[in-house]
Design a protein around this motif. Structure first.
Motif, PDB file in Angstrom:
ATOM      1  N   VAL A   1       0.860  -1.158   0.014  1.00 40.24           N
ATOM      2  CA  VAL A   1       0.016   0.067  -0.114  1.00 40.24           C
ATOM      3  C   VAL A   1       0.715   1.331  -0.116  1.00 40.24           C
ATOM      4  N   ARG A   2       2.001   1.159   0.218  1.00 40.10           N
ATOM      5  CA  ARG A   2       2.758   2.423   0.459  1.00 40.10           C
ATOM      6  C   ARG A   2       3.291   3.145  -0.884  1.00 40.10           C
ATOM      7  N   VAL A   3       3.429   2.366  -1.938  1.00 39.31           N
ATOM      8  CA  VAL A   3       3.831   3.186  -3.236  1.00 39.31           C
ATOM      9  C   VAL A   3       2.584   3.821  -3.686  1.00 39.31           C
ATOM     10  N   PRO A   4       1.462   3.142  -3.678  1.00 37.94           N
ATOM     11  CA  PRO A   4       0.142   3.807  -3.964  1.00 37.94           C
ATOM     12  C   PRO A   4      -0.160   5.191  -3.311  1.00 37.94           C
ATOM     13  N   ALA A   5       0.234   4.882  -1.896  1.00 35.10           N
ATOM     14  CA  ALA A   5      -0.001   6.163  -0.781  1.00 35.10           C
ATOM     15  C   ALA A   5       0.631   7.221  -1.393  1.00 35.10           C
ATOM     16  N   VAL A   6       2.106   6.985  -1.735  1.00 32.02           N
ATOM     17  CA  VAL A   6       2.971   8.070  -1.875  1.00 32.02           C
ATOM     18  C   VAL A   6       2.367   8.655  -3.165  1.00 32.02           C
ATOM     19  N   ASN A   7       2.127   7.779  -4.213  1.00 32.48           N
ATOM     20  CA  ASN A   7       1.641   8.587  -5.400  1.00 32.48           C
ATOM     21  C   ASN A   7       0.295   9.424  -5.211  1.00 32.48           C
ATOM     22  N   TYR A   8      -0.462   9.002  -4.442  1.00 33.50           N
ATOM     23  CA  TYR A   8      -1.669   9.817  -3.909  1.00 33.50           C
ATOM     24  C   TYR A   8      -1.244  11.314  -3.450  1.00 33.50           C
ATOM     25  N   LEU A   9      -0.412  11.135  -2.570  1.00 34.10           N
ATOM     26  CA  LEU A   9       0.308  12.524  -2.024  1.00 34.10           C
ATOM     27  C   LEU A   9       0.984  13.158  -3.082  1.00 34.10           C
ATOM     28  N   ARG A  10       1.799  12.589  -4.107  1.00 26.55           N
ATOM     29  CA  ARG A  10       2.443  13.125  -4.932  1.00 26.55           C
ATOM     30  C   ARG A  10       1.428  14.065  -5.927  1.00 26.55           C
ATOM     31  N   ALA A  11       0.496  13.506  -6.169  1.00 20.00           N
ATOM     32  CA  ALA A  11      -0.664  13.895  -7.121  1.00 20.00           C
ATOM     33  C   ALA A  11      -1.445  15.130  -6.349  1.00 20.00           C
ATOM     34  N   CYS A  12      -1.632  15.210  -5.170  1.00 18.78           N
ATOM     35  CA  CYS A  12      -2.356  16.059  -4.240  1.00 18.78           C
ATOM     36  C   CYS A  12      -1.638  17.432  -4.249  1.00 18.78           C
ATOM     37  N   PRO A  13      -2.372  18.453  -4.783  1.00 21.14           N
ATOM     38  CA  PRO A  13      -1.802  19.684  -4.842  1.00 21.14           C
ATOM     39  C   PRO A  13      -1.716  20.376  -3.579  1.00 21.14           C
ATOM     40  N   LYS A  14      -2.094  19.978  -2.299  1.00 23.49           N
ATOM     41  CA  LYS A  14      -2.489  20.596  -1.189  1.00 23.49           C
ATOM     42  C   LYS A  14      -0.966  20.394  -0.399  1.00 23.49           C
ATOM     43  N   PRO A  15      -0.447  21.533   0.234  1.00 26.68           N
ATOM     44  CA  PRO A  15       0.938  21.745   0.815  1.00 26.68           C
ATOM     45  C   PRO A  15       0.948  20.613   1.932  1.00 26.68           C
TER      46      PRO A  15
END
Length: 385
Positions: free
Chosen positions: A333-347
């Motif tokens: 689950v860790r890689v998709p979690a990081v990718n979600y956060l990478r895509a998110c524009p929020k600081p």
């Protein structure tokens, strides 16, 4: 509990497919068995109807070669003509006068493949030649009549044409669909799952809320035959029920920790369809259903890419915690979690990545190295039912 090997494989497929952005798709829950006759004809230099001039007794039994006379040229009139004799290879039973579809490549030394024809299939072949340049929806009106034809070659070809046609094109033939016939096919316990998926997709197009009791009964049935093609069954139910149908699906499959992996995955696929093509339920409602999967750490990676593509940034803290809580049993689950956060524009997402990198720098590095930032998919406007 799913095995690590299965989960890793599914996770890679989900990430690779969803993060690449939206892809033009065919019938959402149907898989073509083979290339259709129309598609095969497109890549051939010549296609003809020919008559066998020899029988099993007079042809070359060792090489399979048999002389044939071209009766009708369907394609490639610049290479062959009616009345011309050709030699083809066919090892099946042959009687003099038997008709074949011959498909040829290499005009300088034409090599022919053979398909035996009946009078019915010959007429079918001639018709699809006439329809080749028509709009997909117009072609489907013809193929629809052959979906359950007693000639297995024709019914298979008709199914494959539907399976390879985009959903938006299939919706255009709504007025031609026979509702009661589709229901009969769907309720047939002997119907194959692939066919049932297609007929459920078609029922979603032409059905109405009066079909919901039948569909809900199938969803809750313990009979394997009733619940075959579950992804299409759920999608059909949601198409006709709209947002009001989501609580039923949540209770049966997404909230229900006792639901099997296969059933839960089918529900995810149905929700994903509605978020990308369905046009009935708003994504804001669909993501609420997917949030239930975040409570199941062994399955959460299946929906995190959807949340990123659909720009649902309400789950930053929850996804960050999934990363922190991951262990050897669900560290995928860790890689998709990081990718979600990478895509998110929020600081706060960028801050979360810095924190997670201190915990597991390898997973953060893999996400940055092997995966592009998930691309938001175009919004699908929900049409009020």
């Amino acid at each position: 509990m799913t095995t690590l090997k299965t989960r890793v494989l599914v996770g890679v497929l989900v990430l690779g497919t969803l993060m690449a952005g939206p892809i033009a798709s065919a019938c959402p829950f149907c898989s073509a068995v083979s290339q259709t006759l129309r598609q095969e004809m497109e890549v051939m230099d010549a296609v003809v109807v020919a008559t066998a001039l020899q029988s099993d007794l007079t042809r070359n039994a060792d090489t399979g070669q048999i002389k044939m006379r071209i009766e009708t040229v369907l394609k490639g009139g610049e290479h062959v003509e009616a009345g011309q004799e050709v030699t083809a290879v066919y090892f099946g039973d042959v009687a003099k006068g038997r008709r074949f579809m011959l498909s040829g490549v290499d005009p300088r030394d034409m090599q022919w493949s053979c398909l035996p024809l009946t009078p019915k299939s010959e007429k079918y072949l001639e018709k699809i030649t006439q329809l080749a340049d028509k709009e997909p929806s117009e072609r489907l009106l013809f193929y629809y009549k052959y979906l359950q034809d007693e000639d297995s070659m024709l019914s298979r070809d008709a199914y494959d044409e539907f399976a390879s046609t985009p959903y938006d094109e299939i919706k255009k033939i709504e007025s031609a669909l026979d509702h009661d016939t589709l229901v009969t096919w769907i309720q047939d316990p002997e119907m194959s799952p692939d066919r049932k998926r297609m007929y459920l997709t078609l029922l979603g197009i032409c059905g109405d809320q009066e079909d919901l009791p039948m569909l809900e009964s199938m969803l809750k049935s313990t009979q394997k035959s009733s619940r075959s093609g579950l992804d299409a069954l759920i999608a059909c139910y949601l198409t006709l029920a709209g947002e009001q149908g989501l609580p039923v699906i949540d209770e049966l499959f997404l909230e229900n920790r006792k639901a099997s992996y296969a059933d839960t995955y089918a529900a995810i696929m149905a929700v994903r369809f509605h978020g990308s093509e369905g046009g009935v339920i708003a994504r804001s409602a669909l993501v609420q259903s997917l949030h239930h999967i975040l409570d199941r750490p062994d399955l959460a990676d299946l929906v995190i890419p959807d949340l990123a593509r659909w720009k649902d940034w309400s789950q930053i803290d929850r996804i960050k915690q999934l990363f922190l809580d991951a262990d050897a049993e669900n560290n995928w689950v860790r890689v998709p979690a990081v990718n979600y956060l990478r895509a998110c524009p929020k600081p706060e997402a960028a801050e979360a990545i810095k924190e997670l990198e201190k915990v597991d720098p390898d997973s953060v590095r893999r996400a940055n190295t092997f995966f592009a930032v998930p691309k938001p998919s175009a919004e699908v406007k929900a049409v009020k039912q």
